[in-house]
Design a protein around this motif. Sequence first.
Motif, short mmCIF file in Angstrom:
data_model
loop_
_atom_site.label_atom_id
_atom_site.label_comp_id
_atom_site.label_asym_id
_atom_site.label_seq_id
_atom_site.Cartn_x
_atom_site.Cartn_y
_atom_site.Cartn_z
N UNK A 81 -26.16 56.29 92.99
CA UNK A 81 -24.94 55.97 93.75
C UNK A 81 -23.86 55.60 92.73
N UNK A 82 -22.78 56.36 92.73
CA UNK A 82 -21.66 56.10 91.83
C UNK A 82 -20.49 55.63 92.69
N UNK A 83 -20.02 54.43 92.41
CA UNK A 83 -18.87 53.90 93.12
C UNK A 83 -17.68 53.89 92.18
N UNK A 84 -16.59 54.51 92.62
CA UNK A 84 -15.37 54.61 91.84
C UNK A 84 -14.25 53.89 92.58
N UNK A 85 -13.52 53.06 91.86
CA UNK A 85 -12.38 52.35 92.47
C UNK A 85 -11.15 52.56 91.61
N UNK A 86 -9.99 52.46 92.24
CA UNK A 86 -8.77 52.58 91.46
C UNK A 86 -8.58 51.33 90.61
N UNK A 87 -7.64 51.36 89.69
CA UNK A 87 -7.48 50.27 88.73
C UNK A 87 -7.06 48.96 89.37
#
Length: 135
Positions: A81-87
């Motif tokens: 599971x890869x979780x990506x969030x903005x800066x």
Amino acid sequence: MSTQIAVRFQVGAGNGVPLFGRFSYDRADPYAVRAQFFAHDAVLPTWCFDRQMLAEGLHRPVGEGDVTFRPQGEDGGRVVRIELRDSEGGQGAVLLVAASAVSGFLDETYAVTAPGDETVDVDGFLAELLARRYP
């Protein structure tokens, strides 16, 4: 070197939206893995991951902030599971990638640069930087 891997963009509790991810590795930047995701005809932004963190994410939760990895599923994780969030830490995306595909890609990167053999040419980097700045 690069490889294309099937990815699922998790949307709510459903099965998710199928995407492709192009995972790339270059010995010139030995600590990094780059991933670019594709949806239909759209190319989404490229993300840069730490190779060691991606490897650890196969076995345990790692990361904080913009990028996190963790195994998910039966037997310690059939998917990563890869979780990506903005800066700004706002809205993010959850991607599910087969653990076997991530492991296979990492094995290919280890054939190029073994773990622990990573080196960065600091002198070459500085020379290139100064040449651009002071021609």
